[in-house]
Enzyme design. Structure first.
Site, PDB file in Angstrom:
ATOM      1  N   TYR A  61       0.815  -1.215   0.000  1.00  0.00           N
ATOM      2  CA  TYR A  61       0.000   0.000   0.000  1.00  0.00           C
ATOM      3  C   TYR A  61       0.848   1.264   0.000  1.00  0.00           C
ATOM      4  CZ  TYR A  61      -4.015  -2.997   1.161  1.00  0.00           C
ATOM      5  OH  TYR A  61      -4.998  -3.954   1.149  1.00  0.00           O
ATOM      6  N   LYS A  64       3.874 -15.195   2.311  1.00  0.00           N
ATOM      7  CA  LYS A  64       3.821 -15.939   1.049  1.00  0.00           C
ATOM      8  C   LYS A  64       5.258 -16.209   0.608  1.00  0.00           C
ATOM      9  CE  LYS A  64       1.443 -17.823  -2.337  1.00  0.00           C
ATOM     10  NZ  LYS A  64       0.781 -19.124  -2.118  1.00  0.00           N
ATOM     11  N   ASP A  71      -2.470 -18.315   1.760  1.00  0.00           N
ATOM     12  CA  ASP A  71      -3.590 -19.047   1.167  1.00  0.00           C
ATOM     13  C   ASP A  71      -4.064 -20.159   2.096  1.00  0.00           C
ATOM     14  OD1 ASP A  71      -1.058 -20.037   0.668  1.00  0.00           O
ATOM     15  OD2 ASP A  71      -1.493 -20.751  -1.350  1.00  0.00           O
ATOM     16  N   ASP A  90      -5.119  -6.968   5.851  1.00  0.00           N
ATOM     17  CA  ASP A  90      -6.359  -6.314   5.435  1.00  0.00           C
ATOM     18  C   ASP A  90      -7.393  -7.367   5.034  1.00  0.00           C
ATOM     19  OD1 ASP A  90      -8.226  -4.463   4.627  1.00  0.00           O
ATOM     20  OD2 ASP A  90      -7.050  -3.653   2.974  1.00  0.00           O
ATOM     21  N   ASP A 123     -10.571  -9.139   7.662  1.00  0.00           N
ATOM     22  CA  ASP A 123     -11.964  -8.998   7.230  1.00  0.00           C
ATOM     23  C   ASP A 123     -12.633 -10.368   7.112  1.00  0.00           C
ATOM     24  OD1 ASP A 123     -11.871  -6.278   7.199  1.00  0.00           O
ATOM     25  OD2 ASP A 123     -12.151  -6.034   5.045  1.00  0.00           O
TER      26      ASP A 123
END
Length: 362
Positions: A141, A196, A228, A252, A256
């Protein structure tokens, strides 16, 4: 004690839920003999409309001079044009960066009274109590270069995921400290680091540094999980996790996803914290929900629970924070529900009534 708290109601349902949190703050001040001076300022879409800036300098100054910031929500369809040069979310990113708020703390706890509200089976979510620690001021970001251009094959966009050792170490230490505190209170005492590393170079650096930090905390369990796989584990075995720490984008998305374990985004608070003594930013994770704005049906409990986090983390008022959390639990145990957590046939209460019920239980 005396404290100055900056309120940023923002957009959509933000003003409605912040108003209920302000009532709770007033009740706590009265009950415990504190003085909380609140000041409201513009942020988000409403600030764009009035000033052209999603975080006006006046607002930023008010935030920096206070003890804590309580945010409602920013954004909405009115300001969602992806080609717009000014967007509400830019103000939020700038605020986090300006406050040095590098660690986003998101508790995911299933209240016993709401176990049936979860889309997962009640026995799977029983006793789920996870804290997500999301790195907040680095990663994709904020990475550079970033931008868009038109090339021979048409439109193209690019973002850069980058993490350095300092950014990784400080957020890992926040996670391990939380795990120690939770272990002392009877928790698991385990940190799960999500990355990852099988694909991304930035994640391989993350994992290497995370192992070094883990060695500093031999009393705390540690594991690495690929992002994942973590997305699957949150659904089929959420009770296995204690403190989960990860980068900005992964945090993020995963936090959620985890929020739905509780049955509603309207139940989850968050805190964005920096170094000791810095100004903390507190906000519900649910967003501006423009489809229900102004109808008086939004759930204010995430904002009220964010206020409890503020009392604890920024103001050092542990007892007061516990009183607020207990009041929320009692209201839910008594069967009171806003529309987002009500089962078919249950009586629903509105935003203001839910706030009043919490205040009454204080």
């Amino acid at each position: 004690m005396e404290a100055k708290i900056t309120l940023l109601p923002g957009d959509g349902i933000g003003p409605e839920v912040v108003a209920e949190a302000e009532k709770v703050l007033a009740a706590i001040a009265s009950k415990f003999g504190h003085t909380f001076a609140t000041q409201s300022a513009l942020a988000g879409g409403i600030a764009i409309d009035k000033t052209g800036n999603p975080l006006p300098e006046e607002t930023l100054g008010m935030c920096l001079e206070g003890n804590a910031v309580l945010l409602g929500a920013v954004g909405g369809p009115k300001w969602s044009d992806p080609t717009a040069k000014v967007r509400p979310e830019q103000g939020l990113l700038k605020l986090r960066k300006s406050l040095g708020a590098f660690a986003n703390i998101r508790p995911v706890r299933v209240f016993p009274a709401l176990a049936e509200a979860s889309p997962l089976k009640a026995d799977r979510v029983e006793n789920v109590d996870i804290v997500f620690v999301r790195e907040l001021t680095g990663g994709i970001y904020f990475g550079t270069p970033q931008g868009r251009e038109t090339v021979a094959n048409g439109r193209s966009g690019h973002d850069t995921m980058r993490y350095n050792e300092m950014e990784i170490k400080r957020v890992l230490r926040v996670a391990f400290t939380l795990a120690q505190q939770r272990k002392a209170a009877g928790g698991q005492g385990k940190v799960t680091s999500v990355d990852k590393a099988n694909v991304l170079a930035s994640s391989r650096v993350w994992r290497e540094v995370a192992h070094e930090v883990a060695a500093e905390y031999p009393d705390i369990g540690y594991e690495d999980v690929l992002v994942d796989a973590m997305a699957m584990y949150l659904i089929n075995r959420p009770g296995d996790f204690d403190v989960v720490v990860t980068g900005n984008m992964f945090g993020d998305i995963l936090s959620d996803e985890a929020s739905m374990i509780t049955g509603s985004l309207g139940m989850l608070p968050s805190a964005s914290l920096g170094e000791a003594g810095s100004v903390g930013l507190y906000e519900p994770i649910h967003g501006s929900a423009p489809d229900i704005a102004g109808q008086g049906i939004a759930n204010p409990l995430a904002t009220i629970l964010s206020t409890a986090m503020m009392l604890r983390s920024s103001l050092g008022l542990e007892a007061e924070a516990g009183v607020v959390e207990t009041a929320v639990s009692q209201v839910l145990a008594a069967g009171h529900r806003t529309a987002d957590i009500a089962k078919p046939g249950e009586t629903k209460v509105g935003t203001q009534e839910m706030g009043d019920l919490v205040v009454a239980n204080l």
